[in-house]
Design a protein around this motif. Structure first.
Motif, short mmCIF file in Angstrom:
data_model
loop_
_atom_site.label_atom_id
_atom_site.label_comp_id
_atom_site.label_asym_id
_atom_site.label_seq_id
_atom_site.Cartn_x
_atom_site.Cartn_y
_atom_site.Cartn_z
N ARG A 62 0.83 -1.21 0.00
CA ARG A 62 0.00 0.00 0.00
C ARG A 62 0.86 1.26 0.00
O ARG A 62 0.52 2.26 -0.63
CB ARG A 62 -0.93 0.01 1.21
N ALA A 63 1.98 1.19 0.70
CA ALA A 63 2.82 2.38 0.85
C ALA A 63 3.87 2.52 -0.25
O ALA A 63 4.55 3.55 -0.32
CB ALA A 63 3.52 2.34 2.21
N SER A 64 3.98 1.52 -1.12
CA SER A 64 5.04 1.54 -2.13
C SER A 64 4.81 2.64 -3.16
O SER A 64 3.70 2.84 -3.66
CB SER A 64 5.11 0.19 -2.84
N GLU A 65 5.88 3.33 -3.49
CA GLU A 65 5.82 4.39 -4.50
C GLU A 65 5.68 3.82 -5.91
O GLU A 65 5.38 4.55 -6.85
CB GLU A 65 7.07 5.25 -4.42
N HIS A 66 5.91 2.53 -6.05
CA HIS A 66 5.82 1.89 -7.37
C HIS A 66 4.40 1.45 -7.70
O HIS A 66 4.13 1.05 -8.83
CB HIS A 66 6.76 0.69 -7.44
N VAL A 67 3.49 1.47 -6.72
CA VAL A 67 2.12 1.01 -6.91
C VAL A 67 1.22 2.21 -7.20
O VAL A 67 1.10 3.12 -6.37
CB VAL A 67 1.61 0.24 -5.68
N ALA A 68 0.58 2.20 -8.37
CA ALA A 68 -0.33 3.29 -8.74
C ALA A 68 -1.75 3.01 -8.23
O ALA A 68 -2.43 3.94 -7.78
CB ALA A 68 -0.35 3.47 -10.25
N VAL A 69 -2.20 1.77 -8.32
CA VAL A 69 -3.54 1.40 -7.86
C VAL A 69 -3.42 0.13 -7.03
O VAL A 69 -2.84 -0.87 -7.48
CB VAL A 69 -4.52 1.16 -9.03
N TYR A 70 -3.96 0.16 -5.82
CA TYR A 70 -3.93 -0.97 -4.90
C TYR A 70 -5.37 -1.39 -4.63
O TYR A 70 -6.20 -0.56 -4.22
CB TYR A 70 -3.22 -0.56 -3.61
N ASN A 71 -5.69 -2.65 -4.87
CA ASN A 71 -7.07 -3.12 -4.73
C ASN A 71 -7.08 -4.44 -3.97
O ASN A 71 -6.42 -5.41 -4.38
CB ASN A 71 -7.71 -3.30 -6.10
N GLU A 72 -7.82 -4.48 -2.85
CA GLU A 72 -7.96 -5.70 -2.08
C GLU A 72 -9.21 -6.45 -2.52
O GLU A 72 -10.25 -5.85 -2.80
CB GLU A 72 -8.04 -5.40 -0.59
N VAL A 73 -9.11 -7.79 -2.56
CA VAL A 73 -10.20 -8.62 -3.08
C VAL A 73 -10.50 -9.73 -2.08
O VAL A 73 -9.59 -10.36 -1.53
CB VAL A 73 -9.81 -9.25 -4.44
N LEU A 74 -11.80 -9.94 -1.85
CA LEU A 74 -12.25 -11.12 -1.11
C LEU A 74 -13.15 -11.91 -2.05
O LEU A 74 -14.17 -11.40 -2.53
CB LEU A 74 -13.02 -10.73 0.15
N GLN A 75 -12.77 -13.14 -2.30
CA GLN A 75 -13.46 -13.95 -3.32
C GLN A 75 -13.81 -15.31 -2.74
O GLN A 75 -12.94 -16.06 -2.31
CB GLN A 75 -12.54 -14.09 -4.54
N GLU A 76 -15.11 -15.63 -2.72
CA GLU A 76 -15.59 -16.91 -2.21
C GLU A 76 -16.83 -17.33 -3.00
O GLU A 76 -17.45 -16.52 -3.70
CB GLU A 76 -15.96 -16.80 -0.72
N ASN A 77 -17.18 -18.61 -2.88
CA ASN A 77 -18.37 -19.13 -3.55
C ASN A 77 -19.62 -18.90 -2.71
O ASN A 77 -19.57 -18.90 -1.47
CB ASN A 77 -18.22 -20.62 -3.83
N ALA A 78 -20.74 -18.73 -3.39
CA ALA A 78 -22.01 -18.52 -2.71
C ALA A 78 -23.14 -18.99 -3.62
O ALA A 78 -22.95 -19.22 -4.82
CB ALA A 78 -22.20 -17.05 -2.34
N VAL A 88 -24.90 -21.47 -8.21
CA VAL A 88 -23.68 -21.31 -7.40
C VAL A 88 -22.70 -20.47 -8.21
O VAL A 88 -22.38 -20.79 -9.36
CB VAL A 88 -23.06 -22.67 -7.05
N VAL A 89 -22.24 -19.39 -7.61
CA VAL A 89 -21.36 -18.45 -8.30
C VAL A 89 -20.18 -18.10 -7.39
O VAL A 89 -20.13 -18.50 -6.22
CB VAL A 89 -22.11 -17.16 -8.69
N THR A 90 -19.26 -17.35 -7.94
CA THR A 90 -18.15 -16.79 -7.18
C THR A 90 -18.42 -15.31 -6.95
O THR A 90 -18.56 -14.54 -7.90
CB THR A 90 -16.82 -16.97 -7.93
N ILE A 91 -18.51 -14.94 -5.68
CA ILE A 91 -18.68 -13.53 -5.32
C ILE A 91 -17.29 -12.91 -5.22
O ILE A 91 -16.46 -13.34 -4.42
CB ILE A 91 -19.43 -13.37 -3.99
N LYS A 92 -17.03 -11.92 -6.04
CA LYS A 92 -15.74 -11.22 -6.02
C LYS A 92 -15.96 -9.82 -5.48
O LYS A 92 -16.49 -8.96 -6.16
CB LYS A 92 -15.12 -11.17 -7.41
N GLY A 93 -15.56 -9.63 -4.23
CA GLY A 93 -15.67 -8.32 -3.60
C GLY A 93 -14.42 -7.50 -3.84
O GLY A 93 -13.31 -7.94 -3.51
#
Length: 383
Positions: A62-78, A88-93
């Protein structure tokens, strides 16, 4: 006869260039489809499914100067339900900056403005295959029900619904279409907050997706990771798909190499006629003191010149044909227009392939010449 031999080698060479370029074109086409949905870089766990978002590695990213966009993902089936249909699908948050990370807006149908949450209301963007399977219109009024099993609980057979968390998602007026079944038929995009609440994983993420600043690369990010994480580029994220395509390309190269070998045997026939025609001249050279290796070398040079000329002419013809197809799409995929992602065969010429084909032709033609020339020259001398 020499001209026929040159034509045979040139035809096989041009065919090899065109076929390898077609495989490159389809590979680049698939890569362009993934680009609209897959991030530039992905950091995931080597073992395990989720990690705390406060992990030291993620803080460094998150703090790196080399990263322009930082995105966290939580992905599970539901399990999702709409009216009388379930799937039944994959929920990608994902975070709200997902559209800055990828070009997802370019694959949206309906409302092309990407959003997942406004004023506490949670929205979703399903894949086109999910929407079709559920009978979802692009904009739907009824909320989409989402069910996920509670962690650490066994299913209560007397009241199964009590073992699941239930929530709702509303239509954002958009669906996405990547033209890849693994995405279109399985994924629903929504906010990371909704996914964490649904799966009872507050503060946890499955992986992190990154877009780097211009000029930054693996060497700038890899040192920030430890042994628990691995860094994947777009090709590594789709390693199975591209591995299959590379194997197919290799098989095509081997197959056309055999065709080239058959074409190269035309050189043997050409040299046979030449040796018969020049038998008296060869005897004169021997009478003047020329060694057998010198006489054989003359005929070998003739065969090698045929191979070089065939390779050069074939490369030029192949590159011209590739340029015509790239510019004008002469050879189509068939069917009605817009039935496929592209209407004509995609091509991409790579100079590594050009060099590979050139040296393959040279080696095949030269080695084809060696043994026959010695045998034929020896036979001509004995007569």
């Amino acid at each position: 006869m020499s001209g026929i031999s040159v034509a045979g080698v040139a035809t096989a060479t041009a065919a090899m260039i065109c076929v390898l370029s077609v495989f490159n074109g389809f590979r680049d086409l698939v890569a362009s489809l993934f680009t609209a949905f897959d991030p530039e870089w992905r950091v995931e766990l080597v073992a395990g499914s989720t990690v705390e978002s406060t992990d030291s590695v993620l803080r460094r990213l998150r703090a790196s100067e080399h990263v322009a966009v930082y995105n966290e993902v939580l992905q599970e089936n539901a399990l999702v339900r709409w009216r009388d249909r379930e799937r039944v699908v994959t929920i990608k948050g994902v975070d709200a900056n997902f559209d800055s990370l990828t070009s997802v807006a370019s694959i949206l149908l309906g409302n092309t403005r990407f959003f997942l949450e406004t004023q506490g209301v949670q929205y979703c963007v399903p894949g086109i295959g999910v929407a079709q399977g559920l009978g979802l219109p692009i904009t739907f009024d009824d909320a989409l029900e989402v069910w996920a099993p509670k962690h650490g609980e066994r299913v209560n057979m007397a009241n199964p619904t009590s073992s699941f968390r239930r929530s709702q998602l509303h239509s954002s007026g958009s669906i996405f279409a990547v033209a890849q079944a693994k995405y279109d038929d399985n994924i629903i995009l929504t906010s990371k907050q909704f996914a964490q609440e649904l799966f009872d994983m507050e503060g946890r993420v499955s992986h992190v997706e990154l877009k780097l600043v211009d000029g930054a690369g693996r060497a700038d990010i890899a040192p920030l990771l430890d042994s628990r994480f691995r860094l994947l580029d777009r090709y590594e994220q789709q390693a199975d798909s591209f591995r299959i395509m590379n194997i197919e390309k290799l098989m095509a190269y081997i197959f056309f190499s055999f065709i080239l070998l058959v074409a190269a045997f035309n050189i043997v026939g050409s040299l046979s006629m030449l040796i018969i025609e020049k038998k008296d001249d060869a005897q004169t050279l021997r009478a003047l003191g020329a060694r057998e290796s010198v006489v054989a070398g003359i005929f070998a040079t003739e065969g090698r010149m045929i191979g070089i000329m065939g390779a050069v002419i074939g490369l030029v013809i192949g590159l011209i044909l590739c340029w015509i197809q790239i510019e004008y799409g002469v050879i189509t995929l068939g069917g009605s227009e817009d039935s496929f992602i592209v209407n004509a065969y995609p091509l991409a010429v790579e100079w590594t392939d050009v060099l590979l084909v050139f040296f393959t032709v040279i080696l095949v033609s030269w080695f084809t010449v060696l043994w026959p020339v010695r045998r034929i020259a020896h036979s001509a001398r004995s007569h």
